[in-house]
Design a protein around this motif. Structure first.
Motif, PDB file in Angstrom:
ATOM      1  N   LEU A   1       5.805   9.197  10.597  1.00 37.88           N
ATOM      2  CA  LEU A   1       6.526   8.021  10.101  1.00 37.88           C
ATOM      3  C   LEU A   1       8.014   8.322   9.953  1.00 37.88           C
ATOM      4  O   LEU A   1       8.855   7.518  10.368  1.00 37.88           O
ATOM      5  N   ASN A   2       8.353   9.481   9.410  1.00 27.87           N
ATOM      6  CA  ASN A   2       9.760   9.845   9.228  1.00 27.87           C
ATOM      7  C   ASN A   2      10.468  10.046  10.556  1.00 27.87           C
ATOM      8  O   ASN A   2      11.632   9.689  10.704  1.00 27.87           O
ATOM      9  N   ALA A   3       9.784  10.602  11.533  1.00 34.04           N
ATOM     10  CA  ALA A   3      10.401  10.884  12.830  1.00 34.04           C
ATOM     11  C   ALA A   3      10.615   9.625  13.662  1.00 34.04           C
ATOM     12  O   ALA A   3      11.654   9.464  14.298  1.00 34.04           O
ATOM     13  N   PHE A   4       9.632   8.721  13.647  1.00 33.75           N
ATOM     14  CA  PHE A   4       9.695   7.553  14.534  1.00 33.75           C
ATOM     15  C   PHE A   4       9.960   6.245  13.795  1.00 33.75           C
ATOM     16  O   PHE A   4      10.062   5.195  14.419  1.00 33.75           O
ATOM     17  N   HIS A   5      10.015   6.275  12.485  1.00 34.26           N
ATOM     18  CA  HIS A   5      10.270   5.114  11.630  1.00 34.26           C
ATOM     19  C   HIS A   5       9.229   4.014  11.768  1.00 34.26           C
ATOM     20  O   HIS A   5       9.469   2.874  11.412  1.00 34.26           O
ATOM     21  N   HIS A   6       8.094   4.351  12.329  1.00 32.10           N
ATOM     22  CA  HIS A   6       6.947   3.446  12.354  1.00 32.10           C
ATOM     23  C   HIS A   6       5.693   4.286  12.574  1.00 32.10           C
ATOM     24  O   HIS A   6       5.773   5.438  12.986  1.00 32.10           O
ATOM     25  N   PHE A   7       4.559   3.671  12.307  1.00 27.19           N
ATOM     26  CA  PHE A   7       3.295   4.374  12.484  1.00 27.19           C
ATOM     27  C   PHE A   7       2.299   3.394  13.063  1.00 27.19           C
ATOM     28  O   PHE A   7       2.118   2.299  12.530  1.00 27.19           O
ATOM     29  N   GLU A   8       1.686   3.774  14.153  1.00 24.50           N
ATOM     30  CA  GLU A   8       0.681   2.930  14.783  1.00 24.50           C
ATOM     31  C   GLU A   8      -0.612   3.001  13.993  1.00 24.50           C
ATOM     32  O   GLU A   8      -1.125   4.084  13.739  1.00 24.50           O
ATOM     33  N   GLY A   9      -1.133   1.873  13.601  1.00 26.09           N
ATOM     34  CA  GLY A   9      -2.412   1.863  12.896  1.00 26.09           C
ATOM     35  C   GLY A   9      -2.244   1.972  11.393  1.00 26.09           C
ATOM     36  O   GLY A   9      -1.155   1.833  10.844  1.00 26.09           O
ATOM     37  N   LYS A  10      -3.334   2.235  10.744  1.00 29.59           N
ATOM     38  CA  LYS A  10      -3.370   2.313   9.283  1.00 29.59           C
ATOM     39  C   LYS A  10      -3.089   3.745   8.849  1.00 29.59           C
ATOM     40  O   LYS A  10      -3.701   4.683   9.344  1.00 29.59           O
ATOM     41  N   MET A  11      -2.166   3.907   7.895  1.00 30.12           N
ATOM     42  CA  MET A  11      -1.851   5.241   7.373  1.00 30.12           C
ATOM     43  C   MET A  11      -2.843   5.631   6.285  1.00 30.12           C
ATOM     44  O   MET A  11      -3.471   4.782   5.666  1.00 30.12           O
ATOM     45  N   PHE A  12      -2.955   6.926   6.071  1.00 31.96           N
ATOM     46  CA  PHE A  12      -3.841   7.462   5.048  1.00 31.96           C
ATOM     47  C   PHE A  12      -3.451   6.866   3.691  1.00 31.96           C
ATOM     48  O   PHE A  12      -2.304   6.947   3.276  1.00 31.96           O
ATOM     49  N   PRO A  13      -4.401   6.266   2.978  1.00 25.36           N
ATOM     50  CA  PRO A  13      -4.102   5.482   1.772  1.00 25.36           C
ATOM     51  C   PRO A  13      -4.022   6.312   0.485  1.00 25.36           C
ATOM     52  O   PRO A  13      -4.978   6.421  -0.254  1.00 25.36           O
ATOM     53  N   PHE A  14      -2.860   6.897   0.223  1.00 22.93           N
ATOM     54  CA  PHE A  14      -2.727   7.702  -0.983  1.00 22.93           C
ATOM     55  C   PHE A  14      -1.583   7.184  -1.844  1.00 22.93           C
ATOM     56  O   PHE A  14      -0.690   6.489  -1.362  1.00 22.93           O
ATOM     57  N   ILE A  15      -1.666   7.518  -3.122  1.00 23.14           N
ATOM     58  CA  ILE A  15      -0.530   7.336  -4.012  1.00 23.14           C
ATOM     59  C   ILE A  15      -0.312   8.681  -4.693  1.00 23.14           C
ATOM     60  O   ILE A  15      -1.240   9.480  -4.814  1.00 23.14           O
ATOM     61  N   LYS A  16       0.917   8.927  -5.105  1.00 23.16           N
ATOM     62  CA  LYS A  16       1.224  10.186  -5.764  1.00 23.16           C
ATOM     63  C   LYS A  16       1.766   9.880  -7.149  1.00 23.16           C
ATOM     64  O   LYS A  16       2.735   9.125  -7.285  1.00 23.16           O
ATOM     65  N   VAL A  17       1.118  10.410  -8.160  1.00 22.19           N
ATOM     66  CA  VAL A  17       1.546  10.241  -9.539  1.00 22.19           C
ATOM     67  C   VAL A  17       1.920  11.634 -10.033  1.00 22.19           C
ATOM     68  O   VAL A  17       1.047  12.498 -10.156  1.00 22.19           O
ATOM     69  N   GLN A  18       3.211  11.826 -10.275  1.00 24.49           N
ATOM     70  CA  GLN A  18       3.768  13.144 -10.579  1.00 24.49           C
ATOM     71  C   GLN A  18       3.374  14.080  -9.450  1.00 24.49           C
ATOM     72  O   GLN A  18       3.778  13.861  -8.326  1.00 24.49           O
ATOM     73  N   ASP A  19       2.582  15.092  -9.705  1.00 27.07           N
ATOM     74  CA  ASP A  19       2.205  16.027  -8.640  1.00 27.07           C
ATOM     75  C   ASP A  19       0.790  15.811  -8.135  1.00 27.07           C
ATOM     76  O   ASP A  19       0.292  16.584  -7.328  1.00 27.07           O
ATOM     77  N   GLN A  20       0.136  14.752  -8.594  1.00 28.97           N
ATOM     78  CA  GLN A  20      -1.262  14.507  -8.247  1.00 28.97           C
ATOM     79  C   GLN A  20      -1.379  13.409  -7.187  1.00 28.97           C
ATOM     80  O   GLN A  20      -0.718  12.380  -7.289  1.00 28.97           O
ATOM     81  N   PHE A  21      -2.245  13.654  -6.199  1.00 23.79           N
ATOM     82  CA  PHE A  21      -2.533  12.648  -5.181  1.00 23.79           C
ATOM     83  C   PHE A  21      -3.809  11.909  -5.562  1.00 23.79           C
ATOM     84  O   PHE A  21      -4.780  12.513  -5.996  1.00 23.79           O
ATOM     85  N   TYR A  22      -3.781  10.594  -5.369  1.00 25.98           N
ATOM     86  CA  TYR A  22      -4.962   9.760  -5.579  1.00 25.98           C
ATOM     87  C   TYR A  22      -5.136   8.891  -4.349  1.00 25.98           C
ATOM     88  O   TYR A  22      -4.171   8.457  -3.723  1.00 25.98           O
ATOM     89  N   VAL A  23      -6.390   8.623  -4.018  1.00 27.68           N
ATOM     90  CA  VAL A  23      -6.701   7.880  -2.792  1.00 27.68           C
ATOM     91  C   VAL A  23      -7.630   6.725  -3.144  1.00 27.68           C
ATOM     92  O   VAL A  23      -8.637   6.905  -3.828  1.00 27.68           O
ATOM     93  N   SER A  24      -7.275   5.533  -2.654  1.00 29.42           N
ATOM     94  CA  SER A  24      -8.130   4.364  -2.832  1.00 29.42           C
ATOM     95  C   SER A  24      -9.365   4.517  -1.952  1.00 29.42           C
ATOM     96  O   SER A  24      -9.259   4.664  -0.731  1.00 29.42           O
ATOM     97  N   ARG A  25     -10.540   4.510  -2.577  1.00 33.16           N
ATOM     98  CA  ARG A  25     -11.773   4.690  -1.818  1.00 33.16           C
ATOM     99  C   ARG A  25     -11.992   3.551  -0.829  1.00 33.16           C
ATOM    100  O   ARG A  25     -12.394   3.768   0.316  1.00 33.16           O
ATOM    101  N   VAL A  26     -11.707   2.326  -1.252  1.00 39.26           N
ATOM    102  CA  VAL A  26     -11.898   1.167  -0.367  1.00 39.26           C
ATOM    103  C   VAL A  26     -10.958   1.266   0.834  1.00 39.26           C
ATOM    104  O   VAL A  26     -11.360   1.077   1.980  1.00 39.26           O
ATOM    105  N   GLU A  27      -9.681   1.574   0.564  1.00 43.96           N
ATOM    106  CA  GLU A  27      -8.715   1.708   1.655  1.00 43.96           C
ATOM    107  C   GLU A  27      -9.034   2.914   2.536  1.00 43.96           C
ATOM    108  O   GLU A  27      -8.769   2.895   3.732  1.00 43.96           O
TER     109      GLU A  27
END
Length: 130
Positions: A83-109
């Motif tokens: 995404l950073n290199a091409f400024h776009h991403f084909e398809g759906k990206m991995f569904p995570f959020i980052k809260v402080q240093d912890q990653f969380y992922v939506s199970r549905v997404e």
């Protein structure tokens, strides 16, 4: 008479030893089956718990996907780099959020991401999306 008695003693001892060996083997086999069933039931219980959660930790996400945490992080980093290199991403990206240093992922997404990544035959090799 003494040799007959000795032969009978050896025969009886051999029989007892053979029966003991068979019984011991059966007991060990059953013990292995019980311990593997416990592991299977524990894994099924973990999967059931994961299905009830909305947000998964990185470790839970790895378990849900049947991967290790490093592989999940590699997917996240690879998609972010793309995404950073091409400024776009084909398809759906991995569904995570980052809260402080912890990653969380939506199970549905995550389920939707799995479908998209699978249908597009994405390959993540050595930190590169191919």
């Amino acid at each position: 008479m003494k040799s007959i008695s000795l032969s009978l003693s050896i025969l009886l001892a051999s029989f007892i030893l053979g029966v003991s060996f068979i019984i011991g083997s059966v007991l060990l086999m059953n013990q292995d089956k019980d311990s593997s069933n416990g592991t299977l039931n524990q894994t099924e219980a973990q999967q059931t718990l994961l299905l009830d959660k909305v947000l998964l930790t990185l470790k839970e996400t790895a378990t849900y996907l049947g991967m290790n945490e490093d592989q999940v992080m590699s997917i996240i980093k690879t998609e972010q780099s793309s995404l950073n290199a091409f400024h776009h991403f084909e398809g759906k990206m991995f569904p995570f959020i980052k809260v402080q240093d912890q990653f969380y992922v939506s199970r549905v997404e995550l389920d939707l991401w799995i479908q998209d990544a699978s249908s597009n035959h994405r390959r993540y090799i050595n930190g590169q999306l191919q």
